[in-house]
Design a protein around this motif. Structure first.
Motif, PDB file in Angstrom:
ATOM      1  N   ALA A  59       0.951  -0.905  -0.004  1.00 19.74           N
ATOM      2  CA  ALA A  59       0.067   0.013   0.060  1.00 19.74           C
ATOM      3  C   ALA A  59       1.053   1.360  -0.022  1.00 19.74           C
ATOM      4  O   ALA A  59       0.325   2.373  -0.603  1.00 19.74           O
ATOM      5  CB  ALA A  59      -0.905  -0.051   1.202  1.00 19.74           C
ATOM      6  N   LYS A  60       2.021   1.231   0.836  1.00 20.74           N
ATOM      7  CA  LYS A  60       2.868   2.336   0.595  1.00 20.74           C
ATOM      8  C   LYS A  60       3.742   2.463  -0.634  1.00 20.74           C
ATOM      9  O   LYS A  60       4.421   3.392  -0.790  1.00 20.74           O
ATOM     10  CB  LYS A  60       3.977   2.130   1.759  1.00 20.74           C
ATOM     11  CG  LYS A  60       3.304   2.386   3.083  1.00 20.74           C
ATOM     12  CD  LYS A  60       3.016   3.700   3.658  1.00 20.74           C
ATOM     13  CE  LYS A  60       2.575   3.688   5.121  1.00 20.74           C
ATOM     14  NZ  LYS A  60       2.094   5.294   5.278  1.00 20.74           N
ATOM     15  N   GLY A  61       3.802   1.441  -1.379  1.00 17.36           N
ATOM     16  CA  GLY A  61       4.243   1.716  -3.027  1.00 17.36           C
ATOM     17  C   GLY A  61       5.594   0.798  -3.117  1.00 17.36           C
ATOM     18  O   GLY A  61       6.219   1.307  -3.629  1.00 17.36           O
ATOM     19  N   CYS A  62       5.955  -0.142  -2.158  1.00 18.65           N
ATOM     20  CA  CYS A  62       7.179  -1.091  -2.532  1.00 18.65           C
ATOM     21  C   CYS A  62       6.860  -1.422  -3.847  1.00 18.65           C
ATOM     22  O   CYS A  62       5.836  -1.730  -4.375  1.00 18.65           O
ATOM     23  CB  CYS A  62       7.419  -2.084  -1.455  1.00 18.65           C
ATOM     24  SG  CYS A  62       6.076  -3.494  -1.352  1.00 18.65           S
ATOM     25  N   CYS A  63       8.260  -1.842  -4.576  1.00 19.84           N
ATOM     26  CA  CYS A  63       8.154  -2.277  -5.868  1.00 19.84           C
ATOM     27  C   CYS A  63       8.463  -3.800  -6.032  1.00 19.84           C
ATOM     28  O   CYS A  63       8.369  -4.383  -6.994  1.00 19.84           O
ATOM     29  CB  CYS A  63       9.145  -1.371  -6.761  1.00 19.84           C
ATOM     30  SG  CYS A  63      10.841  -1.602  -6.561  1.00 19.84           S
ATOM     31  N   ALA A  64       8.881  -4.282  -4.864  1.00 22.33           N
ATOM     32  CA  ALA A  64       9.267  -5.884  -4.751  1.00 22.33           C
ATOM     33  C   ALA A  64       9.402  -6.255  -3.397  1.00 22.33           C
ATOM     34  O   ALA A  64       9.589  -5.290  -2.445  1.00 22.33           O
ATOM     35  CB  ALA A  64      10.748  -5.952  -5.575  1.00 22.33           C
ATOM     36  N   ILE A  65       9.316  -7.452  -3.234  1.00 22.79           N
ATOM     37  CA  ILE A  65       9.461  -7.954  -2.065  1.00 22.79           C
ATOM     38  C   ILE A  65      10.264  -9.279  -1.630  1.00 22.79           C
ATOM     39  O   ILE A  65      10.534 -10.023  -2.791  1.00 22.79           O
ATOM     40  CB  ILE A  65       7.827  -8.503  -1.250  1.00 22.79           C
ATOM     41  CG1 ILE A  65       7.189  -7.262  -1.345  1.00 22.79           C
ATOM     42  CG2 ILE A  65       7.968  -9.105  -0.090  1.00 22.79           C
ATOM     43  CD1 ILE A  65       5.496  -7.767  -1.475  1.00 22.79           C
ATOM     44  N   VAL A  66      10.972  -9.467  -0.651  1.00 22.50           N
ATOM     45  CA  VAL A  66      11.887 -10.769  -0.302  1.00 22.50           C
ATOM     46  C   VAL A  66      10.742 -11.401   0.672  1.00 22.50           C
ATOM     47  O   VAL A  66      10.715 -10.892   1.941  1.00 22.50           O
ATOM     48  CB  VAL A  66      13.266 -10.336   0.221  1.00 22.50           C
ATOM     49  CG1 VAL A  66      13.887 -11.785   0.526  1.00 22.50           C
ATOM     50  CG2 VAL A  66      14.059  -9.795  -0.889  1.00 22.50           C
TER      51      VAL A  66
END
Length: 271
Positions: A59-66
């Motif tokens: 929701a905050k706008g991160c572009c990728a996740i680990v």
């Protein structure tokens, strides 16, 4: 930090990339602190689980996740076995790409004061990073190293420990050029059982020294003889109060940054 591709991150962490191979500019473990092009790493500890905050990070706008498991997401993500270990591997990679001189400081007490004094000298003439808010553990050290930029020449990393093995692990991540053990006293005995246990743990700072590294040792330290093998063939600077050695830590800083006006400070200290 410098920009990195998800493919590179997946490779260094032994992870599997799902989605597009995009470039990220920032890494965060806090879902509330997301900048444009940020990779969110969902850390999991004994009392917290960052996977619970993936939706907030999105929701905050991160572009990728680990993460450690598959997720339903419209953005790219990397699955790894352990996200905390992955964080350390990424930080170590960045440290080796930029190649700053790393001064690692440990000890039973006073390490934060030494770190702050050294940082105040170095940052007058150089771009540096250094440990803040006592972030000196297996999470804080990687987070500090992830602040490295291409222009940074030095990093002052404080290494703390509460249990055996912690110093060795964060030393492997930071790979010091200079290692300082400020002192060995009766502190955190619960995790180490004895002063010898503390001494052995602190000496792990020598385990992953870079080539041509320098060691700084307090001659008043307990069990000093136990460190001989680990510091063999290293250039060593000593300092002491009880043994009246007037070898000051600031001399090492002078050696590396050539700040002539530090001499006046040293003269005042050794009077």
């Amino acid at each position: 930090m410098i920009s990195m591709s998800l493919k590179k991150i997946a490779s260094i962490t032994n992870g599997v990339l799902y989605g597009k191979n995009i470039t990220i500019d920032h890494i965060s473990i806090n879902s509330k602190k997301i900048l444009p092009n940020t990779l969110f790493i969902a850390l999991k500890g004994n009392k917290f689980d960052g996977h619970m905050f993936i939706e907030e990070a999105l929701a905050k706008g991160c572009c990728a996740i680990v993460t450690t498991k598959k997720i339903i997401s419209f953005i790219s993500y990397i699955i790894v076995e352990d996200t905390t270990i992955a964080l350390g591997k990424i930080a170590s990679l960045l440290r080796n790409i930029i190649q700053p001189k790393i001064l690692a400081i440990t000890g039973s007490c006073g390490k934060t004061s030494v770190k702050e004094m050294a940082a105040s000298i170095l940052q007058k003439t150089h771009h540096i990073i250094y440990t803040t808010n006592n972030e000196n553990n297996h999470i804080g050290v990687p987070i500090t190293l992830l602040k490295l930029k291409a222009t940074d020449k030095y990093g002052l990393i404080e290494l703390g420990t509460n249990n055996p093995g912690e110093i060795r692990y964060i030393s492997k991540i930071s790979q010091p050029n200079i290692a300082l053990i400020n002192n060995i006293y009766h502190s955190h005995l619960a995790g180490f059982k004895s002063l010898l246990g503390i001494s052995k743990e602190k000496s792990e700072i020598f385990s992953y020294l870079k080539n041509n590294s320098i060691v700084i040792i307090n001659l008043d330290s307990h069990h000093l003889s136990k460190w001989k093998k680990k510091i063999k063939n290293r250039k060593i600077f000593y300092f002491s109060i009880e043994k009246k050695k007037k070898v000051i830590f600031l001399l090492l800083i002078l050696r590396f940054i050539h700040i002539k006006h530090v001499l006046s400070c040293i003269h005042q200290l050794v009077k």
